[in-house]
Design an enzyme around this catalytic site. Structure first.
Site, PDB file in Angstrom:
ATOM      1  N   ARG A 125     -10.546  -0.080  15.123  1.00  0.00           N
ATOM      2  CA  ARG A 125     -10.413   0.683  13.889  1.00  0.00           C
ATOM      3  C   ARG A 125     -11.386   0.070  12.882  1.00  0.00           C
ATOM      4  O   ARG A 125     -12.510   0.493  12.765  1.00  0.00           O
ATOM      5  CB  ARG A 125      -8.954   0.626  13.407  1.00  0.00           C
ATOM      6  CG  ARG A 125      -8.648   1.544  12.254  1.00  0.00           C
ATOM      7  CD  ARG A 125      -7.156   1.553  11.907  1.00  0.00           C
ATOM      8  NE  ARG A 125      -6.704   0.280  11.328  1.00  0.00           N
ATOM      9  CZ  ARG A 125      -5.490   0.106  10.806  1.00  0.00           C
ATOM     10  NH1 ARG A 125      -4.601   1.100  10.798  1.00  0.00           N
ATOM     11  NH2 ARG A 125      -5.143  -1.046  10.297  1.00  0.00           N
TER      12      ARG A 125
ATOM     13  N   MET B 286       9.706  23.939  -1.117  1.00  0.00           N
ATOM     14  CA  MET B 286       8.908  22.877  -1.725  1.00  0.00           C
ATOM     15  C   MET B 286       9.773  21.998  -2.637  1.00  0.00           C
ATOM     16  O   MET B 286       9.672  20.780  -2.626  1.00  0.00           O
ATOM     17  CB  MET B 286       7.760  23.493  -2.525  1.00  0.00           C
ATOM     18  CG  MET B 286       6.780  22.462  -3.037  1.00  0.00           C
ATOM     19  SD  MET B 286       5.454  23.208  -3.998  1.00  0.00           S
ATOM     20  CE  MET B 286       4.511  24.020  -2.739  1.00  0.00           C
TER      21      MET B 286
ATOM     22  N   TYR C  31      14.014  31.289   2.402  1.00  0.00           N
ATOM     23  CA  TYR C  31      12.779  31.948   2.836  1.00  0.00           C
ATOM     24  C   TYR C  31      12.879  32.391   4.294  1.00  0.00           C
ATOM     25  O   TYR C  31      13.415  31.657   5.132  1.00  0.00           O
ATOM     26  CB  TYR C  31      11.597  30.989   2.729  1.00  0.00           C
ATOM     27  CG  TYR C  31      11.075  30.790   1.340  1.00  0.00           C
ATOM     28  CD1 TYR C  31      10.678  31.874   0.549  1.00  0.00           C
ATOM     29  CD2 TYR C  31      10.962  29.506   0.812  1.00  0.00           C
ATOM     30  CE1 TYR C  31      10.184  31.671  -0.722  1.00  0.00           C
ATOM     31  CE2 TYR C  31      10.468  29.301  -0.464  1.00  0.00           C
ATOM     32  CZ  TYR C  31      10.085  30.389  -1.222  1.00  0.00           C
ATOM     33  OH  TYR C  31       9.600  30.192  -2.481  1.00  0.00           O
TER      34      TYR C  31
ATOM     35  N   LYS D 286       0.842  -1.199   0.000  1.00  0.00           N
ATOM     36  CA  LYS D 286       0.000   0.000   0.000  1.00  0.00           C
ATOM     37  C   LYS D 286       0.879   1.251   0.000  1.00  0.00           C
ATOM     38  O   LYS D 286       2.082   1.171   0.265  1.00  0.00           O
ATOM     39  CB  LYS D 286      -0.885  -0.028   1.250  1.00  0.00           C
ATOM     40  CG  LYS D 286      -0.083  -0.059   2.550  1.00  0.00           C
ATOM     41  CD  LYS D 286      -0.953  -0.466   3.731  1.00  0.00           C
ATOM     42  CE  LYS D 286      -0.167  -0.370   5.033  1.00  0.00           C
ATOM     43  NZ  LYS D 286      -0.927  -0.855   6.173  1.00  0.00           N
TER      44      LYS D 286
END
Ligand SMILES: *Cc1c(COP(=O)(O)O)cnc(C)c1O
Length: 726
Positions: free
Chosen positions: A485, A667, A618, A391
């Site tokens: 869950r 980013m 930044y 997954k």
């Protein structure tokens, strides 16, 4: 930002260059005007071969001009490939050359010279020249810096010029002309691997290394001007009859510089098919000259097909391009159909080709993955299957590359989080059982059937919905034994029985998930045992009521390590398969047997000075207190590098040294301090997870510094990272 004009990219220009070479050998305009033909074939088309050399320099030799030393393995692999091409071409042209009488009365030295220098057919000089040129540039790069390499290659080129287009100037000087005549006995032309190829190879290498490109308008003007100069140069030399041969001009170097710059300004899309097609056109076209002439004779069409030079050219160009295209398509088809055919060479090629280009990427160690599979199987009883959790893009490693390898290692059961992940596995050709652990919307139920997925029954209500779809769906029933869950509560045996009775559900298995099996604290061990008891109690109760329970499973990675007795039909192993543990505190003897599969690397995009008192990044969060050197790396939080590691909370490895992160992670970019690290160059690699020299950073380290678990760090590896199986 650079302007991106819509010119030809490298791969598509290869075809144009190949067609220009065909023109050189067929003189398309000869029937119309000798001057026009001279312009086309002896001036314009002279850009073709230097272009091919530059492309080789670009992709194979960029390190030669950066002082970094050339990677011998890459060069070795490349030369091997060229030898193969050359060998194949020699064989193809053996009968034609023999028919043409090329090899008649050839001495042994003549033969060697033909093979190593001139080529065994007139256009095949290119291959020995390429090999010689690459070797010369590699050799020079051992002793010289970029300027020195350029100087030597420039001098070689000028020496070559006087044996080529400018031969007329020195013909009258006896010493020189004797020297050249002697040279011509070794190599028929100076347009060869020694005098001609090296300069263009290093020009291409330098173009790859340069991080700033010149502006489009300058490049265009530069190209047009230098091309005019070259045309004037060529016609002057031609008119005064100074040319012994007409491949080398002074202005050609400038023309190629600007032309290549123009080509690089286009956003490069890779068309691998163009590469093979262009090479094949190059190799095959002389054979098609023979074919076209033969066909013309047989069909009595010589006046049209041969005597009209333009139609002759078109016929040769078209037929060789068509043949090249068909061969490329057939090999591509065969490779797709029988991936084993080219597997080793392909994965090798992919790995090396990613290096000069990638901005940030993941390297996957397939040997480590295989070893982990073997080690985990040793831990499990024979009748317990590995059911790897792939997954979340295989915990960030790459869903398909990892699952394909697992299939190869005999793994035939997988679990995923969603039906769409399951569908992606099937579309990628993955075989075996695929269990969806999580929620699937009723609109996606068709996916379950279409792709033969097994759905988890999340609880009784969900079972009703699944059953309501009206088609047979294979399921494993999730049993909630205390994690609270997903799953139907273990004490609700009545409800579970009703699930069994639903006519559209095919119950293939029952499982539960343990929520503290990673802990050895007494109360957690106690709780895990309670969970197991509840699970087995429910199973017993079901069997008592006549419902069989075919496949059971409880363990995930830590369950395998800490609760080997709970091994049943499957073990849903996730994090351990990838060779790491969730946190550093987990001390297991097992740790040694797990090998990390993933390395995370990024390109150094720029190296620069930061002077005392200046800030970077930044928010100007970092200020230099002394003069320092910093590097901008092409990786950021969008690639999965947690932003909370900003401001020195982490470091990467460059040349086996630590380079601390400075300022805020962006980013797409991250700044690091490289002061004091030797030999840091643009284009080099920084390691965020993995080894460099004697140092290692593990995914566990990053998790610890971030305050999370390895699973999160890995599964958040960005979509845009290229994944390379090594
Ligand atoms: C993710 C997952 C696993 C795998 O867990 P690891 O701890 O990574 O081995 C197993 N079972 C379920 C239900 C999961 O969601």
């Amino acid at each position: 930002m650079q302007k991106r004009k819509n010119l030809f990219g490298i791969d598509s220009f290869r075809i144009i260059a190949a067609l220009l070479v065909v023109a050189i050998h067929t003189s398309p305009l000869q029937s119309f005007s000798a001057d026009a033909d001279f312009f086309l074939t002896r001036v314009l088309a002279r850009i073709a071969v230097p272009f091919f050399f530059m492309v080789t320099g670009h992709f194979i030799l960029p390190d030669a001009v950066s002082g970094g030393g050339v990677p011998t393995e890459r060069i070795g692999n490349y030369l091997k490939k060229i030898f193969l091409y050359y060998g194949a071409a020699v064989l193809i042209y053996l009968p034609i050359g023999d028919y043409a009488g090329l090899y008649e009365g050839l001495s042994l030295t003549g033969m060697i010279r033909m093979l190593l220098v001139d080529g065994t057919f007139y256009h095949l000089w290119y291959f020995p020249a390429l090999i010689t040129g690459v070797l010369i540039v590699c050799l020079l790069s051992r002793f010289l810096k970029t300027k020195g390499i350029f100087a030597v290659c420039g001098v070689l080129y000028i020496i070559g010029l006087f044996g080529d287009s400018y031969f007329g100037l020195i013909k009258e000087v006896p010493v020189l002309s004797n020297l050249y005549e002697f040279g011509f006995r070794i190599s028929s032309y100076t347009r060869n691997g020694l005098f001609y190829a090296p300069l263009f190879l290093v020009l291409g290498a330098a173009a790859a290394k340069r991080t700033s490109r010149i502006r489009f308008s300058y490049a265009l003007v530069g190209f047009l001007l230098s091309f005019c100069v070259m045309t004037a140069e060529a016609f002057t030399l031609h008119i005064f009859d100074l040319q012994r041969h007409d491949s080398m001009y002074l202005a050609l170097v400038l023309v190629m510089f600007f032309l290549y710059e123009l080509i690089l300004l286009k956003n490069q899309t890779a068309y691998p098919a163009c590469r093979n097609t262009a090479t094949l056109i190059y190799i095959l076209h002389p054979a098609f000259i023979v074919v076209v002439r033969g066909a013309a004779k047989v069909l009595h069409m010589a006046p049209l097909l041969v005597d009209n030079s333009l139609i002759h050219y078109l016929a040769v160009a078209f037929s060789s391009a068509a043949a090249a295209f068909v061969i490329t398509m057939i090999t591509a088809f065969l490779q797709k159909k029988y991936p084993g055919l080219a597997k080793s060479s392909r994965s090798g090629a992919k790995a090396s080709s990613a290096f000069p280009r990638g901005r940030a990427w993941i390297e996957l160690d397939q040997k480590a993955l295989q070893q982990n599979v073997i080690s985990l199987r040793e831990l499990l009883p024979e009748d317990c299957k590995l059911m790897p959790a792939v997954k979340a893009n295989a915990y960030g490693h790459g869903l398909l590359p990892v699952s394909k390898k697992l299939n190869e290692y005999g793994v035939d059961a997988f679990c995923v989080a969603s039906a769409s992940e399951g569908a992606a596995l099937r579309k990628g050709g993955i075989k075996g059982e695929i269990l969806v652990l999580g929620y699937t919307h009723s609109e996606d139920f068709p996916l379950l059937c279409r792709y033969s997925l097994i759905q988890t029954v999340l609880d009784y209500t969900y079972a009703l919905r699944l059953n309501g779809y009206g088609k047979k769906i294979h399921v494993h029933i999730g049993i909630d034994t205390g994690m609270h869950r997903l799953g139907e509560r273990s004490e609700n045996v009545d409800r579970i029985c009703r699930i069994y009775k639903m006519k559209n559900l095919v119950i293939d298995g029952l499982y539960t998930h343990l929520c503290v099996s990673d802990s050895k604290k007494p109360q957690d061990v106690e709780y895990t045992k309670l969970q197991a008891d509840r699970f087995y109690e429910a199973v017993r109760e079901l069997e008592k009521r006549g419902f069989s329970c075919p496949n059971l499973h409880l363990q995930s990675s830590y369950g395998i390590f800490y609760y080997p007795d709970l091994a049943e039909s499957y073990a849903r192993v996730g994090i351990a398969l990838y060779g790491v543990l969730s946190t550093k505190e987990d001390t297991l003897e097992w740790k040694e047997k797990l090998l990390p599969v993933l390395s995370l690397k990024a390109r150094i995009a720029a190296v620069k000075d930061l002077y005392a008192g200046e800030s970077a990044g930044y928010g100007m969060q970092f200020t230099a207190d002394c003069d320092m050197q910093i590097a901008a790396l092409s990786i950021g939080y969008a690639d999965g590098l947690p932003r909370s590691l900003s401001n020195g909370k982490s470091f990467c490895l460059i040349n086996g040294c630590r380079a601390p992160i400075i300022g805020r992670i962006c980013m797409d970019q991250t700044l690091v301090d490289v002061s004091g690290i030797p030999e840091v160059h643009t284009g080099d690699t920084a390691v965020f997870i993995g080894k460099s020299g004697k140092l290692t950073v593990s995914a566990c380290d990053l998790a610890e510094w971030t305050g999370t678990i390895t699973n999160e760090i890995l599964s958040r590896m960005g979509e845009r990272l290229e994944r390379i199986m090594m």
